[in-house]
Design an enzyme around this catalytic site. Sequence first.
Site, PDB file in Angstrom:
ATOM      1  CG  HIS A 175      -3.493  -5.286   2.486  1.00  0.00           C
ATOM      2  ND1 HIS A 175      -2.957  -4.385   1.596  1.00  0.00           N
ATOM      3  CD2 HIS A 175      -3.683  -6.428   1.789  1.00  0.00           C
ATOM      4  CE1 HIS A 175      -2.815  -4.958   0.421  1.00  0.00           C
ATOM      5  NE2 HIS A 175      -3.264  -6.207   0.508  1.00  0.00           N
ATOM      6  CG  ASP A 229      -1.800  -1.269   1.234  1.00  0.00           C
ATOM      7  OD1 ASP A 229      -2.297  -1.648   0.161  1.00  0.00           O
ATOM      8  OD2 ASP A 229      -1.941  -1.892   2.306  1.00  0.00           O
TER       9      ASP A 229
END
Length: 337
Positions: free
Chosen positions: A184, A155
């Site tokens: 996530h 990310d």
Amino acid sequence: MVKVAVLGAAGGIGQPLSLLVKLNAKVDELALFDVVNVPGVGADLGHINSDSKTQSYLPSSKEDKTALAAALKGSDIVIIPAGVPRKPGMTRDDLFNINASICQGLAEGIAENSPKAFVLVISNPVNSTVPIFAETLKKKGVYDPSRLFGVTTLDIVRANTFISQLFPQDTKPSDFNVRVVGGHSGETIVPLYSLGSTKKYYGELNEEQKKALIHRVQFGGDEVVQAKNGAGSATLSMAYAGYRLAEQILKAVSGETGIVECTYLNLDSKIKGAAEAKTLVNGLDFFSLPVVLGKDGIEEVKYDILNEVNDDEKKLLQVAIDQLSKNIEKGVAFATK
Ligand code: NAD
Ligand code: LMR
């Protein structure tokens, strides 16, 4: 003598990740474990003339636990990209039913064979699989929260790349190190663009551009899933991201200080700053935040950034916290039933 084990080493992530680990001069031994195809991966990587020794481990049947035990024995770092990836139309949570059992089995193996290892969990849904590792290790009486890492580095990698693409004349991705916090999956991923290295450029975007940028980071995984059209999800960028965290941990283990990385961690009060962080995230037990790495794992949680966010980011955090709480509960319930 540093030994790294990769569980799921024959997979789309496992193979390139194992290659990157194989090339790290700090690694003396690389143990490759998978339930299929791993002897071929081991033979292939074993021809590389870096100095680490490579061994592959394939169980002879579903019941055979000796291969996993041999791969794990003496491991300092265990990296886990084992499990099923998404296909178009699926959420990461749709992987829970199959990946939860895989993770539980691997966690039991770690508890029995390498209870002091650093455990880096890539298998999705990370928001729930990391709690499964924590609870399983706890049940076995060997749990150390400072050694458990949910890998959310992809990310950050995406957040750095995507903002740089909006300012191609003035910036490159490596100019940035965005703090991405939360979890996530979709809206649990919260890139804090208003802080640090991206503050200036983010401030130049209009509201629509800001929303689009955040949405792209939150749903970046979908871009790859759709482009692969049924052949899986991100593998090469994930291998890079997983290796980036492993590399920082290898540096910390060998005595380098001052290393800060974001990871999805258990906000256990044994870790400095975790209790304060937990209060700021409505009592959640797991959350991705920057942490200081040391020889023995996570030394400190850098929770201060949560006090520096703007009002829009506060709203994003609230949405993330609400969703994460269900994801965490699901993992804990599975592992404690
Ligand atoms: P893949 O199917 O290509 O590889 C997975 C490997 O795991 C296979 O080789 C399979 O044989 C192996 N495996 C299955 N059960 C196992 C077990 N019990 N023990 C050891 N190995 C086992 O999948 P992939 O694309 O490499 O993705 C792996 C996982 O990583 C998926 O769950 C995916 O969603 C996840 N992922 C996470 C992130 C992240 O940012 N954390 C990013 C990308 C993918
Ligand atoms: C990603 O972010 O690329 C991974 O979590 C894989 C996925 O399912 O999108």
